[in-house]
Design a protein around this motif. Structure first.
Motif, PDB file in Angstrom:
ATOM      1  N   ASP A  60     -17.105  78.129  85.683  1.00  0.00           N
ATOM      2  CA  ASP A  60     -18.569  78.189  85.681  1.00  0.00           C
ATOM      3  C   ASP A  60     -19.154  77.403  84.511  1.00  0.00           C
ATOM      4  N   ALA A  61     -18.598  77.610  83.307  1.00  0.00           N
ATOM      5  CA  ALA A  61     -19.109  76.902  82.125  1.00  0.00           C
ATOM      6  C   ALA A  61     -18.890  75.395  82.254  1.00  0.00           C
ATOM      7  N   ALA A  62     -17.710  74.991  82.702  1.00  0.00           N
ATOM      8  CA  ALA A  62     -17.405  73.567  82.837  1.00  0.00           C
ATOM      9  C   ALA A  62     -18.272  72.922  83.916  1.00  0.00           C
ATOM     10  N   THR A  63     -18.421  73.595  85.056  1.00  0.00           N
ATOM     11  CA  THR A  63     -19.229  73.053  86.153  1.00  0.00           C
ATOM     12  C   THR A  63     -20.695  72.945  85.736  1.00  0.00           C
ATOM     13  N   GLU A  64     -21.186  73.941  85.054  1.00  0.00           N
ATOM     14  CA  GLU A  64     -22.578  73.925  84.589  1.00  0.00           C
ATOM     15  C   GLU A  64     -22.833  72.698  83.706  1.00  0.00           C
ATOM     16  N   GLU A  65     -21.925  72.443  82.781  1.00  0.00           N
ATOM     17  CA  GLU A  65     -22.075  71.297  81.886  1.00  0.00           C
ATOM     18  C   GLU A  65     -21.857  69.974  82.621  1.00  0.00           C
ATOM     19  N   TYR A  66     -20.912  69.940  83.547  1.00  0.00           N
ATOM     20  CA  TYR A  66     -20.554  68.702  84.243  1.00  0.00           C
ATOM     21  C   TYR A  66     -21.603  68.278  85.277  1.00  0.00           C
ATOM     22  N   GLN A  67     -22.445  69.200  85.712  1.00  0.00           N
ATOM     23  CA  GLN A  67     -23.460  68.877  86.712  1.00  0.00           C
ATOM     24  C   GLN A  67     -24.369  67.735  86.283  1.00  0.00           C
ATOM     25  N   GLN A  68     -24.659  67.645  85.010  1.00  0.00           N
ATOM     26  CA  GLN A  68     -25.513  66.556  84.524  1.00  0.00           C
ATOM     27  C   GLN A  68     -24.852  65.206  84.764  1.00  0.00           C
ATOM     28  N   ALA A  69     -23.534  65.128  84.594  1.00  0.00           N
ATOM     29  CA  ALA A  69     -22.808  63.881  84.866  1.00  0.00           C
ATOM     30  C   ALA A  69     -22.857  63.544  86.351  1.00  0.00           C
ATOM     31  N   ILE A  70     -22.797  64.572  87.203  1.00  0.00           N
ATOM     32  CA  ILE A  70     -22.889  64.334  88.646  1.00  0.00           C
ATOM     33  C   ILE A  70     -24.263  63.784  89.005  1.00  0.00           C
ATOM     34  N   LEU A  71     -25.298  64.336  88.400  1.00  0.00           N
ATOM     35  CA  LEU A  71     -26.661  63.865  88.683  1.00  0.00           C
ATOM     36  C   LEU A  71     -26.865  62.434  88.198  1.00  0.00           C
ATOM     37  N   ASN A  72     -26.175  62.055  87.134  1.00  0.00           N
ATOM     38  CA  ASN A  72     -26.193  60.682  86.636  1.00  0.00           C
ATOM     39  C   ASN A  72     -24.895  60.029  87.076  1.00  0.00           C
ATOM     40  N   ALA A  73     -24.823  59.650  88.340  1.00  0.00           N
ATOM     41  CA  ALA A  73     -23.576  59.207  88.974  1.00  0.00           C
ATOM     42  C   ALA A  73     -22.802  58.181  88.148  1.00  0.00           C
ATOM     43  N   ASP A  74     -23.489  57.361  87.386  1.00  0.00           N
ATOM     44  CA  ASP A  74     -22.796  56.357  86.590  1.00  0.00           C
ATOM     45  C   ASP A  74     -22.041  56.969  85.410  1.00  0.00           C
ATOM     46  N   GLN A  75     -22.306  58.245  85.093  1.00  0.00           N
ATOM     47  CA  GLN A  75     -21.651  58.904  83.960  1.00  0.00           C
ATOM     48  C   GLN A  75     -20.591  59.911  84.397  1.00  0.00           C
ATOM     49  N   ALA A  76     -20.287  60.021  85.673  1.00  0.00           N
ATOM     50  CA  ALA A  76     -19.380  61.057  86.183  1.00  0.00           C
ATOM     51  C   ALA A  76     -17.919  60.675  85.983  1.00  0.00           C
ATOM     52  N   MET A  77     -17.508  60.573  84.744  1.00  0.00           N
ATOM     53  CA  MET A  77     -16.109  60.312  84.408  1.00  0.00           C
ATOM     54  C   MET A  77     -15.407  61.657  84.208  1.00  0.00           C
ATOM     55  N   PRO A  78     -14.086  61.709  84.309  1.00  0.00           N
ATOM     56  CA  PRO A  78     -13.373  62.964  84.101  1.00  0.00           C
ATOM     57  C   PRO A  78     -13.689  63.577  82.737  1.00  0.00           C
ATOM     58  N   SER A  79     -13.785  64.893  82.727  1.00  0.00           N
ATOM     59  CA  SER A  79     -13.990  65.657  81.498  1.00  0.00           C
ATOM     60  C   SER A  79     -13.122  66.897  81.572  1.00  0.00           C
ATOM     61  N   ALA A  80     -12.857  67.499  80.412  1.00  0.00           N
ATOM     62  CA  ALA A  80     -11.934  68.625  80.363  1.00  0.00           C
ATOM     63  C   ALA A  80     -12.466  69.728  79.465  1.00  0.00           C
ATOM     64  N   TRP A  81     -12.141  70.980  79.858  1.00  0.00           N
ATOM     65  CA  TRP A  81     -12.559  72.157  79.118  1.00  0.00           C
ATOM     66  C   TRP A  81     -11.392  73.105  78.964  1.00  0.00           C
ATOM     67  N   MET A  82     -11.452  73.937  77.909  1.00  0.00           N
ATOM     68  CA  MET A  82     -10.401  74.904  77.604  1.00  0.00           C
ATOM     69  C   MET A  82     -11.014  76.277  77.406  1.00  0.00           C
ATOM     70  N   LEU A  83     -10.315  77.301  77.837  1.00  0.00           N
ATOM     71  CA  LEU A  83     -10.659  78.677  77.507  1.00  0.00           C
ATOM     72  C   LEU A  83      -9.720  79.069  76.376  1.00  0.00           C
ATOM     73  N   MET A  84     -10.293  79.365  75.231  1.00  0.00           N
ATOM     74  CA  MET A  84      -9.487  79.624  74.043  1.00  0.00           C
ATOM     75  C   MET A  84      -8.727  80.949  74.179  1.00  0.00           C
ATOM     76  N   LYS A  85      -7.801  81.190  73.282  1.00  0.00           N
ATOM     77  CA  LYS A  85      -6.922  82.353  73.405  1.00  0.00           C
ATOM     78  C   LYS A  85      -7.653  83.686  73.267  1.00  0.00           C
ATOM     79  N   ASP A  86      -8.909  83.697  72.796  1.00  0.00           N
ATOM     80  CA  ASP A  86      -9.674  84.941  72.765  1.00  0.00           C
ATOM     81  C   ASP A  86     -10.124  85.364  74.163  1.00  0.00           C
ATOM     82  N   GLY A  87      -9.972  84.478  75.155  1.00  0.00           N
ATOM     83  CA  GLY A  87     -10.328  84.782  76.536  1.00  0.00           C
ATOM     84  C   GLY A  87     -11.805  84.692  76.844  1.00  0.00           C
ATOM     85  N   LYS A  88     -12.624  84.301  75.874  1.00  0.00           N
ATOM     86  CA  LYS A  88     -14.078  84.250  76.064  1.00  0.00           C
ATOM     87  C   LYS A  88     -14.695  82.910  75.739  1.00  0.00           C
ATOM     88  N   THR A  89     -14.178  82.223  74.738  1.00  0.00           N
ATOM     89  CA  THR A  89     -14.771  80.987  74.249  1.00  0.00           C
ATOM     90  C   THR A  89     -14.306  79.800  75.079  1.00  0.00           C
TER      91      THR A  89
END
Length: 192
Positions: A60-89
């Motif tokens: 959800d967090a990654a998709t929410e942030e990545y949506q802006q790249a989708i809307l700007n089709a020229d910027q939709a390059m691969p991006s990556a996100w991590m869920l830290m070991k605390d399970g929340k961040t």
């Protein structure tokens, strides 16, 4: 929020057989419920529920942030996100200076290698790479791919068709595909 319709991702899992018991038994307290290295159906259900909740939070967090790249089709390059070991961040894996100018396929390989390094040091619980493309060479259907993996033995790809219309994103139903473990564990020979 640009009228973007929020996409809710429901995680579907493929459990890495044989590796799950061994990997889940590592780093457990000697007196804990899994100390014997065996997992009951109830314990497995709880483990999968935890992995599902964490993958949904990450996606959800990654998709929410990545949506802006989708809307700007020229910027939709691969991006990556991590869920830290605390399970929340949730944090974005920022390798922009190192992957600048690379083709999309090369960026994905760099992100996978980076996740493998971070995951095997125990720094994260889950990871996801998001990228866009076409369903096939013969199709005009645009898709978002969420390649994800969780340390509890869950790995897969979500492929979600979408259409951008007037600043909004309309999502199709997600399709789940299995993928071999690459980041947290090595897939067993012959396993998918």
């Amino acid at each position: 929020m640009l009228g973007i319709r929020k996409h809710v991702l429901v995680a579907t899992f493929s459990l890495f057989t044989m590796g799950a018991t061994v990997s889940l038994a590592q780093e457990l307290p000697a007196s804990g419920p899994l100390a014997d290295g065996k997992i009951s159906e109830e314990e497995l259900a709880g483990i999968l529920a935890t992995a599902q909740q964490q993958l949904i939070r990450l996606s959800d967090a990654a998709t929410e942030e990545y949506q802006q790249a989708i809307l700007n089709a020229d910027q939709a390059m691969p991006s990556a996100w991590m869920l830290m070991k605390d399970g929340k961040t949730v944090k974005r894996l920022n390798l922009d200076g190192q992957v600048e100018g690379m083709p999309a396929a090369a960026k994905i390989r760099v992100y996978r290698a980076a996740f493998k390094s971070v995951a095997r040091k125990g720094e994260i619980n889950a990871a996801a790479i998001l990228y866009t493309g076409r369903l096939s060479e013969q199709s005009d259907t645009e898709v978002l791919v969420i390649e994800h993996e969780h340390r509890l033995g869950v790995s897969g790809n979500k492929v979600i068709g979408y259409k951008v219309d007037g600043g909004d994103i309309a999502w199709a139903a997600p399709v789940t595909q299995t993928k071999p473990f690459q980041w947290f564990y090595d897939a067993k020979e012959g396993a998918s």
